[in-house]
Design a protein around this motif. Sequence first.
Motif, PDB file in Angstrom:
ATOM      1  N   GLN A  13      24.938   4.815  24.006  1.00  0.00           N
ATOM      2  CA  GLN A  13      26.089   4.322  24.747  1.00  0.00           C
ATOM      3  C   GLN A  13      25.964   4.677  26.226  1.00  0.00           C
ATOM      4  O   GLN A  13      25.285   5.642  26.596  1.00  0.00           O
ATOM      5  N   ALA A  14      26.615   3.893  27.041  1.00  0.00           N
ATOM      6  CA  ALA A  14      26.615   4.163  28.478  1.00  0.00           C
ATOM      7  C   ALA A  14      27.112   5.584  28.739  1.00  0.00           C
ATOM      8  O   ALA A  14      28.068   6.042  28.112  1.00  0.00           O
ATOM      9  N   ASP A  90      20.067  -0.177  32.534  1.00  0.00           N
ATOM     10  CA  ASP A  90      18.827   0.532  32.213  1.00  0.00           C
ATOM     11  C   ASP A  90      18.164  -0.037  30.956  1.00  0.00           C
ATOM     12  O   ASP A  90      17.045   0.364  30.612  1.00  0.00           O
ATOM     13  N   THR A  91      18.849  -0.960  30.298  1.00  0.00           N
ATOM     14  CA  THR A  91      18.286  -1.581  29.105  1.00  0.00           C
ATOM     15  C   THR A  91      17.002  -2.325  29.443  1.00  0.00           C
ATOM     16  O   THR A  91      16.979  -3.176  30.334  1.00  0.00           O
ATOM     17  N   ALA A  92      15.927  -1.971  28.740  1.00  0.00           N
ATOM     18  CA  ALA A  92      14.622  -2.554  29.024  1.00  0.00           C
ATOM     19  C   ALA A  92      13.609  -2.002  28.030  1.00  0.00           C
ATOM     20  O   ALA A  92      13.902  -1.066  27.294  1.00  0.00           O
ATOM     21  N   THR A 120      18.016   0.576  24.716  1.00  0.00           N
ATOM     22  CA  THR A 120      19.182  -0.289  24.815  1.00  0.00           C
ATOM     23  C   THR A 120      20.405   0.572  25.077  1.00  0.00           C
ATOM     24  O   THR A 120      20.682   1.507  24.325  1.00  0.00           O
ATOM     25  N   VAL A 121      21.116   0.244  26.146  1.00  0.00           N
ATOM     26  CA  VAL A 121      22.315   0.990  26.525  1.00  0.00           C
ATOM     27  C   VAL A 121      23.516   0.067  26.359  1.00  0.00           C
ATOM     28  O   VAL A 121      23.604  -0.964  27.029  1.00  0.00           O
ATOM     29  N   SER A 122      24.413   0.438  25.487  1.00  0.00           N
ATOM     30  CA  SER A 122      25.591  -0.384  25.236  1.00  0.00           C
ATOM     31  C   SER A 122      26.748   0.043  26.135  1.00  0.00           C
ATOM     32  O   SER A 122      26.896   1.224  26.467  1.00  0.00           O
TER      33      SER A 122
END
Length: 123
Positions: A13-14, A90-92, A120-122
Amino acid sequence: QVQVVESGGGLVQAGGSLRLSCAASGRTASSYTMGWFRQAPGKEREFVAAISWTAGVPYYGDSVTGRFTISRDNAKNTVYLQMNSLKPEDTAVYYCAVWTGGSYYYIKSYGYWGQGTQVTVSS
């Protein structure tokens, strides 16, 4: 030949944290300067961080400075990327690479690459 293997990606999570690891092995495996890059869908691969072999000096991309920390364990030929205060942007896919010459900030300066690990950042 040099083999590079990343690990540690996942879903967070963020505001959360993740630590990526990268192990290098193979010919002349005892002295690598290594770096991290990332590539989001539809975007170019961008420099994240690098750390020199000799002095362990870190270098960071503007978008991660102050949030990410690169470190290394020379005895294990392993580099770590501690990612804090993660954001959805930052999701990548994060790639680790071995530097083979040139500026630390350029993709072309790295001759050996891992397969990448998804972060993966939600929100």
